[in-house]
Design a protein around this motif. Structure first.
Motif, PDB file in Angstrom:
ATOM      1  N   ALA A 108     -18.835  49.355 -26.395  1.00 41.41           N
ATOM      2  CA  ALA A 108     -19.648  50.742 -26.623  1.00 41.41           C
ATOM      3  C   ALA A 108     -20.058  51.351 -25.376  1.00 41.41           C
ATOM      4  N   ASP A 109     -20.262  52.640 -25.470  1.00 39.61           N
ATOM      5  CA  ASP A 109     -20.770  53.516 -24.442  1.00 39.61           C
ATOM      6  C   ASP A 109     -22.245  52.721 -23.921  1.00 39.61           C
ATOM      7  N   GLY A 110     -22.644  52.464 -23.153  1.00 40.92           N
ATOM      8  CA  GLY A 110     -23.818  52.128 -22.492  1.00 40.92           C
ATOM      9  C   GLY A 110     -24.005  50.637 -22.629  1.00 40.92           C
ATOM     10  N   GLU A 111     -22.933  49.816 -23.151  1.00 44.66           N
ATOM     11  CA  GLU A 111     -22.930  48.490 -23.585  1.00 44.66           C
ATOM     12  C   GLU A 111     -22.751  47.388 -22.170  1.00 44.66           C
ATOM     13  N   PHE A 112     -23.527  46.525 -22.101  1.00 42.85           N
ATOM     14  CA  PHE A 112     -23.277  45.437 -21.189  1.00 42.85           C
ATOM     15  C   PHE A 112     -22.589  44.515 -21.749  1.00 42.85           C
ATOM     16  N   LEU A 113     -21.339  44.101 -21.495  1.00 39.41           N
ATOM     17  CA  LEU A 113     -20.351  43.191 -21.937  1.00 39.41           C
ATOM     18  C   LEU A 113     -20.165  42.239 -21.037  1.00 39.41           C
ATOM     19  N   GLN A 119     -31.840  45.516 -14.827  1.00 37.39           N
ATOM     20  CA  GLN A 119     -32.765  46.565 -14.947  1.00 37.39           C
ATOM     21  C   GLN A 119     -32.182  47.734 -14.576  1.00 37.39           C
ATOM     22  N   LEU A 120     -31.068  47.590 -13.495  1.00 39.54           N
ATOM     23  CA  LEU A 120     -30.275  48.712 -13.078  1.00 39.54           C
ATOM     24  C   LEU A 120     -29.488  49.141 -14.227  1.00 39.54           C
ATOM     25  N   GLN A 121     -28.794  48.414 -15.032  1.00 40.08           N
ATOM     26  CA  GLN A 121     -27.954  48.993 -16.124  1.00 40.08           C
ATOM     27  C   GLN A 121     -28.990  49.563 -17.130  1.00 40.08           C
ATOM     28  N   ARG A 122     -30.085  49.119 -17.601  1.00 35.90           N
ATOM     29  CA  ARG A 122     -30.856  49.790 -18.467  1.00 35.90           C
ATOM     30  C   ARG A 122     -31.201  51.236 -18.219  1.00 35.90           C
ATOM     31  N   GLU A 170     -32.942  54.051 -24.272  1.00 33.89           N
ATOM     32  CA  GLU A 170     -33.781  55.434 -24.738  1.00 33.89           C
ATOM     33  C   GLU A 170     -35.033  55.270 -23.811  1.00 33.89           C
ATOM     34  N   ARG A 171     -35.700  54.154 -23.944  1.00 32.18           N
ATOM     35  CA  ARG A 171     -37.136  54.148 -23.449  1.00 32.18           C
ATOM     36  C   ARG A 171     -36.688  54.383 -21.849  1.00 32.18           C
ATOM     37  N   ALA A 172     -35.842  53.622 -21.278  1.00 31.19           N
ATOM     38  CA  ALA A 172     -35.598  53.908 -19.728  1.00 31.19           C
ATOM     39  C   ALA A 172     -35.226  55.266 -19.328  1.00 31.19           C
ATOM     40  N   ARG A 173     -34.390  55.854 -20.485  1.00 32.88           N
ATOM     41  CA  ARG A 173     -34.017  57.220 -20.025  1.00 32.88           C
ATOM     42  C   ARG A 173     -35.444  58.018 -20.172  1.00 32.88           C
ATOM     43  N   GLU A 183     -38.365  57.394 -19.551  1.00 35.68           N
ATOM     44  CA  GLU A 183     -39.043  56.938 -18.098  1.00 35.68           C
ATOM     45  C   GLU A 183     -38.517  57.682 -16.822  1.00 35.68           C
ATOM     46  N   MET A 184     -37.241  57.644 -16.742  1.00 31.78           N
ATOM     47  CA  MET A 184     -36.521  58.345 -15.855  1.00 31.78           C
ATOM     48  C   MET A 184     -36.836  60.029 -15.738  1.00 31.78           C
ATOM     49  N   ALA A 185     -36.749  60.541 -17.022  1.00 36.83           N
ATOM     50  CA  ALA A 185     -36.904  61.811 -17.109  1.00 36.83           C
ATOM     51  C   ALA A 185     -38.423  62.089 -16.657  1.00 36.83           C
ATOM     52  N   ALA A 186     -39.474  61.330 -17.286  1.00 33.84           N
ATOM     53  CA  ALA A 186     -40.924  61.607 -16.894  1.00 33.84           C
ATOM     54  C   ALA A 186     -41.115  61.534 -15.348  1.00 33.84           C
ATOM     55  N   ALA A 187     -40.541  60.609 -14.832  1.00 31.77           N
ATOM     56  CA  ALA A 187     -40.395  60.271 -13.279  1.00 31.77           C
ATOM     57  C   ALA A 187     -39.986  61.478 -12.493  1.00 31.77           C
ATOM     58  N   GLY A 188     -39.031  62.362 -13.081  1.00 25.46           N
ATOM     59  CA  GLY A 188     -38.521  63.410 -12.361  1.00 25.46           C
ATOM     60  C   GLY A 188     -37.309  63.151 -11.709  1.00 25.46           C
TER      61      GLY A 188
END
Length: 419
Positions: free
Chosen positions: A28-33, A181-184, A409-412, A414-419
């Protein structure tokens, strides 16, 4: 990012040997296999087929729904991080990260290259090392540089070929956490090859277990651990490995070297005939020093008096070792399993988990309790898990997928909030 679909992929060499044999996986898109298995199981070959470094004998490989079998590696927009880092020793960290951008011949301006390099550098905590050469970096720092070079390409997916195998144990643990953490944070699709089942269990959303080029089971780490499909998966996943105890079916009990075990509910009706021999699969943590078992739990298992050869105390826990007389009827099958798992033979020995304060010691008798509710029953001929609960296992993988989506979704956010 991208979804990747493997439809009945086969890789056959000139001698007719199928290194990869009819493997089908939807990533899947965004999956870590994770692709995991012992040496020679075909996991690296499969990864190289995805990136385009190995031709596909038959089957279809799709990226975002588009068939890419005949596309060159550079046309697939995938980034690969190799085991040996593949850094240029004469270039600085900055130039190593920038290298794939400069290969694009004018596609990016110097300002764009600088922005991309410094963004990747900040993500990977390399800002203080940009002017250093690879020879002056630690193994973990070199690995981060290799990952930085993959990041700046803004590829559709990252492919990792045993990237941590050159690092010591402490650095491997640190880098596992950083990669996860990077992948998330980035929500990237990642396919990661390893022979280390600890990496597989801690990193993967799902894990594909391979044996001799054949996919044995693909599921969340927890489903693999709790509901393995067969002897191979059960023996490969988990450290210490699952114990396999020979048992004869006699009426309502399993007759084992430890003593008689009443056949638990999940195994009722699974055996075909009295006297049949099966293998009981029990993980070390499903044993305990009987002295530490609550009275309420005792009826849900069996208690045995046995002698321990030795114990290992690890501070927060300890393991006890028990030798028993192996049944010749299953010894050949267990030795075959040991060879499949890169061993020589499977010793007739149980590893049991004990409370850290247990006073059981080597050379002494001890009473141990076995939680028979958690016990698996395997057919020694086919290797199939006769007591596998397919629906319960699928639910574990569904839960893992929901948790992954929520975490991304949480990670995205947080990234958006951090600018």
């Amino acid at each position: 990012m991208a979804s990747i679909t493997l439809n009945h992929l086969v890789k056959q060499y000139g001698d007719g040997f199928p290194a990869v044999n009819d493997v089908s996986i939807d990533i899947a898109d965004g999956e870590f296999l994770i692709l995991v298995g012992p040496s020679g199981c075909g996991k690296s070959t499969l990864l190289r087929m995805i990136v385009g470094l190995e031709d596909i004998t038959s089957g279809d490989l799709l990226i975002n729904g588009q068939r890419v079998n005949d596309k060159e590696p550079r046309e697939r927009n995938l980034s690969m991080v190799f085991q040996n880092y593949a850094l240029y020793p004469h270039l600085t960290v900055y130039e190593n990260i920038a290298f794939p951008l400069r290969l694009s011949k004018g596609k990016f301006s110097e300002e764009e290259i600088d922005r991309k390099v410094r963004t990747a550098s900040a993500t990977l905590d390399l800002d203080d090392h940009l002017q250093r050469k690879p020879a002056n970096l630690s193994g973990g720092q070199r690995q981060r540089v290799a990952m930085g070079r993959a990041i700046v390409r803004e590829a559709d997916a990252f492919l990792f070929d045993e990237p941590l195998s050159n690092l010591d144990a402490k650095l491997r643990g640190q880098m596992r956490a950083e990669i996860a953490q990077l992948q998330r944070r980035m929500g990237i699709t990642a396919v990661y090859v390893t022979h280390d089942q600890t990496e597989a269990m801690t990193l993967g959303d799902r894990v594909a277990v391979l044996k001799k080029g054949i996919l044995q089971q693909i599921a969340s780490p927890r489903e693999l651990y709790e509901q393995p499909a067969n002897l191979f998966v059960a023996g490969f996943i988990g450290a210490p490995s699952m114990n396999f105890i020979p048992a004869h079916v006699r009426g309502e009990v399993f007759a084992t070297p430890l003593g008689d075990i009443p056949i638990p509910a999940q195994a009722q009706g699974k055996m075909t005939q009295a006297g049949e021999i099966v293998l009981l699969g029990v993980r070390p943590e499903h044993f305990e020093d009987a002295k530490f078992v609550d009275e309420a739990k005792l009826p849900y298992g069996s208690v045995f008096e046995t002698e321990f050869t030795h114990t290992e105390w690890l501070g927060n826990q300890q393991y006890g070792y028990i030798r028993y007389q192996q049944d010749e009827a299953v010894q050949a099958k267990l030795n075959e399993l040991a060879r499949d798992l890169d061993g020589d033979e499977m010793a007739p020995q149980l590893v049991v988990s004990l409370d850290a304060s247990s006073r059981i010691r080597g050379g002494t008798q001890g009473r141990i309790w076995l939680d028979t509710r958690r016990m698996h029953v395997f057919d020694p001929e086919t290797g199939d898990n006769l007591t596998r609960d397919v629906e319960a296992g699928a639910e574990l993988t569904r839960e893992a997928a929901e948790e992954r989506e929520a975490e991304i979704e949480r990670a995205r956010r947080e990234m958006a909030a951090a600018g």
